[in-house]
Write a protein that holds these residues in place. Sequence first.
Motif, mmCIF file in Angstrom:
data_model
loop_
_atom_site.group_PDB
_atom_site.id
_atom_site.type_symbol
_atom_site.label_atom_id
_atom_site.label_comp_id
_atom_site.label_asym_id
_atom_site.label_seq_id
_atom_site.Cartn_x
_atom_site.Cartn_y
_atom_site.Cartn_z
ATOM 1 N N LEU A 99 0.837 -1.215 0.000
ATOM 2 C CA LEU A 99 0.000 0.000 0.000
ATOM 3 C C LEU A 99 0.864 1.253 0.000
ATOM 4 N N GLY A 118 -4.357 -4.447 1.238
ATOM 5 C CA GLY A 118 -3.043 -4.457 0.606
ATOM 6 C C GLY A 118 -2.822 -5.607 -0.359
ATOM 7 N N GLY A 172 -3.976 -3.387 -2.722
ATOM 8 C CA GLY A 172 -2.701 -2.696 -2.835
ATOM 9 C C GLY A 172 -2.266 -2.571 -4.279
#
Lengths: 349, 349, 349, 349
Positions: A307, B166, B191
């Motif tokens: 991220l 993510g 992500g």
Amino acid sequence: MKAFVMSEVGETATIEKERPEPGPMDAILKPTEGLICTSDCHTVHGAIGEREDLTLGHEVVGVVDEVGSEVEYFEEGDRVAVGAITPDWNSVAAQDGHPSQSNEALGGWKFANVKDGTFAEYVHINDADGNLAKIPDGVTDHEAAYVADMLSTGFAGAENADIPMGGTVAVFAQGPVGLMATKGAVLQGAGRIIAVETVPERKELAREYGATDVVDFGEVDPAEEIMELTDGEGVDAAIEALGADETLQDCIKVTKPGGTVSNVGYHGEGEFRKIPRAEWGVGMAEIDIVTDLCPGGRLRIQRLLRLLDQGKVDPTKMTTHEFEFDDIQEAFEMMETKEDGMIKPLIHF
Amino acid sequence: MKAFVMSEVGETATIEKERPEPGPMDAILKPTEGLICTSDCHTVHGAIGEREDLTLGHEVVGVVDEVGSEVEYFEEGDRVAVGAITPDWNSVAAQDGHPSQSNEALGGWKFANVKDGTFAEYVHINDADGNLAKIPDGVTDHEAAYVADMLSTGFAGAENADIPMGGTVAVFAQGPVGLMATKGAVLQGAGRIIAVETVPERKELAREYGATDVVDFGEVDPAEEIMELTDGEGVDAAIEALGADETLQDCIKVTKPGGTVSNVGYHGEGEFRKIPRAEWGVGMAEIDIVTDLCPGGRLRIQRLLRLLDQGKVDPTKMTTHEFEFDDIQEAFEMMETKEDGMIKPLIHF
Amino acid sequence: MKAFVMSEVGETATIEKERPEPGPMDAILKPTEGLICTSDCHTVHGAIGEREDLTLGHEVVGVVDEVGSEVEYFEEGDRVAVGAITPDWNSVAAQDGHPSQSNEALGGWKFANVKDGTFAEYVHINDADGNLAKIPDGVTDHEAAYVADMLSTGFAGAENADIPMGGTVAVFAQGPVGLMATKGAVLQGAGRIIAVETVPERKELAREYGATDVVDFGEVDPAEEIMELTDGEGVDAAIEALGADETLQDCIKVTKPGGTVSNVGYHGEGEFRKIPRAEWGVGMAEIDIVTDLCPGGRLRIQRLLRLLDQGKVDPTKMTTHEFEFDDIQEAFEMMETKEDGMIKPLIHF
Amino acid sequence: MKAFVMSEVGETATIEKERPEPGPMDAILKPTEGLICTSDCHTVHGAIGEREDLTLGHEVVGVVDEVGSEVEYFEEGDRVAVGAITPDWNSVAAQDGHPSQSNEALGGWKFANVKDGTFAEYVHINDADGNLAKIPDGVTDHEAAYVADMLSTGFAGAENADIPMGGTVAVFAQGPVGLMATKGAVLQGAGRIIAVETVPERKELAREYGATDVVDFGEVDPAEEIMELTDGEGVDAAIEALGADETLQDCIKVTKPGGTVSNVGYHGEGEFRKIPRAEWGVGMAEIDIVTDLCPGGRLRIQRLLRLLDQGKVDPTKMTTHEFEFDDIQEAFEMMETKEDGMIKPLIHF
């Protein structure tokens, strides 16, 4: 090597210690950047009992200095992050989906609890293959230091809250964990995110991280205000990011029937937490109360780093101050009082 | 009243029809804005069989013109949106958590299927309390028209994909449903989001909606490319937003063991869909295949409207063309061929 | 030591081998009782490719003979069971909730696949703390041998099927895995359990394990019959316990919209598995297809042993024959043909 | 018609009332058998506030006497059961998966709360299609009367407890709801079920319904005893079936980290319920607290009836006494004190 320790309850000091040695599954990390957490302050004040010369700290990134004989995925020189919680992955709790509880309640919490923490020149990492993660080239050490606890805990607050796409969320307290819970709510598809806070800088940051409304508990009763903002309906989910009886009660008061109260606050004091019976629907309103301890592990850390790598979140906005490791005592004292608007102090090793 | 209908397989026309009457739970809607969906084209080509003078369309917003005697939450003059799918909420399927399947497979799909659709001067809404939602003042009719199907279906593709915070996602096809699946993946905390598309305008929009990578299936084998982009690991989730055998196979090929294939494509042709046995891990790699039909209902629509109201998504970027209702035939013909880069045509009533 | 091996594709033999040595996390087991699985036969016929002198077998219990230096929970002399699947618990797949897929698809399957299996005088156990479990005094070795694969796989078929309390389930094939899926459906609260089988002894055992209806596929078309038995509604869940294209198709045909197809069959042949498009609701009937590889691990094995200890299931009804280890070749040949009504042969070491 | 009412707080009487009339979606039921619930007693004592001539009762079966104009699935003469909770199925709460909370907290609870209950010669059923279910021929009215509340609530306690296959469960209190929670735990695959009770007849019934251990809270501290029985580990899940502060606290104390406390007790008194902070792992031990109000609806009732029809549970063991409707006052008075070992009294209409 130098280590910043809690010498006894109420006392901190920088002392000399032996460099740790790795077992066959372990690694030794040489820190580059670290962060101080308010829970370090709680520890020094005796929250987890007496300790003697325990190295403090649990948020760190650095370079692998040595690995044990059975470590497969890491080697000397790797730039890595590590979770604040470093579970025993073959424990029955981990097999049950609760690695943070490995072997006993909160058993994955080892740094600055049952073994030395991260404020030292060398740090011992148990089960390196299970608990380290390589930092992508596009992510700075400064950014990466936030995955250990702030992103992992704050996001978990949102992930556990069972937020429906377009749903409503209240986040109580906008310290660094609360701010990341607010951002986490954005990343879980919340439609409306009501942040509860009174410190101006934190209120501002809450909006930057995606809060659509900010309720100042210094000005209004936050539970009443949230009920008004939602036309008396309440929110789909409330996140407790402080660890106090009053905020937990408020969470229950503002959560609609069928909603979820997600706790990530550390409840450090008092014999009980109190559930307001009527607002809890006499135990039949289907308001669930769920809790979490910061998820760790290679996979979790990799995903949080992804991220950062893709620019989906910038935690460095929370870094209000920077210090050299030699000045950590000063940083620590400021963190106690949060003077000068401190949110998170970054420590350069 | 005027209605744009499928007069028989292969033929469309604008004809005069009787204005519908509401039952006790129903409402009559007077449309303001609507959208044409590619599935309307499929219907005319016979995808759901022969129909006679069936009014087309299922994406619409407007004003309540009349309500039945038992309707509690809506009244004449309310500005409302409605889902493309309008379930029977007391059916056992709805009670089982599958309202779109009420009474029979796909039974919640009534507009332009088992009753007249939305391309008419007045539209019948079954179970108004269960299926309408008021449009907030801050949301335009144009924006709101997208919640009926594009947001609801596309987002569902991401919601069902069980995307970890993510995690990595591949979205096959970037038509309007695929684009909203891409945006949905952002809103589920992905992500890395790999969009598969070849049309330049759609590739560009995919990036605007949050794709971190775009794979052009006109230039490379998309499954191979995705495996390479993920270092041979595959993605946590793959979303099928086209409805073709090849893309479903590719979804299975690129999904890692333990991952999820989420289908929102309408599979209109062929006797079978084929699962590649080896890549499916001989039925033991824990790759789940899940499917969905566009969720409808007052709550769903309210929540999607909230995302628009708070500016969390702007679907109007997908509106490439606008037409008056009198010119719907022309719009419909262009939608068949997607000429002039058409993504979604907006119809003003 | 003696070991019963696949010397090459199509050939088995009992040969002399070196006793294995444990790494720091490992243990050496001395078997007391074991079972032969049909998948051992598949392996010999080349299902997983060529192997040279690979010890066969993956269902065993015994006594700990030696433990590695880091093993904490077990010591020499412990009476233990072990899963057929022995995951690497600190792998990212295990951290993701899919230990059976550790490191690669099906990567937790080590016995008689990537290392020697259990038909030997001594057996190497990787990650002993994570993969062994002590057998309670009230459970015999004979009973305990069933937890390794039959209970774990069969029950998983039911656990993954998302069976509602009082729901309807169809279980295709009543070999030992299917029989335990039938029993698993009872233990998941199913109201009606339709077993599909044609062998008389297996039909009888299905009823003993809790099937409320038995459909004989030798006499009727099972999909048609199940639709009739459920008044055209279909079942909430169908479990595939064979691994064939036809049964997987039948599962999809008999599962109601919103229901679940749970696969535990090993699909050993063919390029594809085929999903009947129309019965799958053109990819929109919300019929999910989920899969699993036998869950292993200390916790799983402990819990299955607890069910035996409390008398909640008696798997020994499936033991139709018994052999000494010296006669394993004969047992193996009978298992190939299932002659004399063989369901499971028990091997005494 | 005759109706047994709460004339005011503390007073009951049998009076004459007008027979109710159905709206378009409703039905009128003519009762055959009913049960008295302890919560009826609470109501008379003022638990839900003042009421005037409110007909009591919420557990009943009978015959359809009349249906509204829009009712599709039922007609005069059908033998039917109905849930104690009769939700509004098109409410947003029902769409959100919480029908028992329709329109407001506990809003699905209508009988003897916001409208007349079931102790009358005719009973009004809202949304008949959504809330009635036909009784299979193989199920007696006596058996069927138990699905309304006892089976639905008790089983829900187990269903929500997230019991792993072979897991451990503690059930606090073995009144009829607790007994059905015990049976529910069996039907969710629990390996060990520890029932907490002191009344001999209830202890005996607990074992009949599948408890593997019974802890007598009159003889030992139940939390301590359960920790001892589980070697200090605690249980995977604890079910609160009483509605008291002390038992809820005990549930938290005996639930292992990562486990679930499932509440089905009605908490009728006190300002707060108290969570013991330390045993709750300072809010970080991942011990979730979940709650439920008796699930209702056609599908739920059908499925529970199927369990009766297949002989998977026999609730009539709980019927300790039988009365004619004319003698309901006497039955009611005995239920207040549970004299003569009363568990459930059956009322013949």
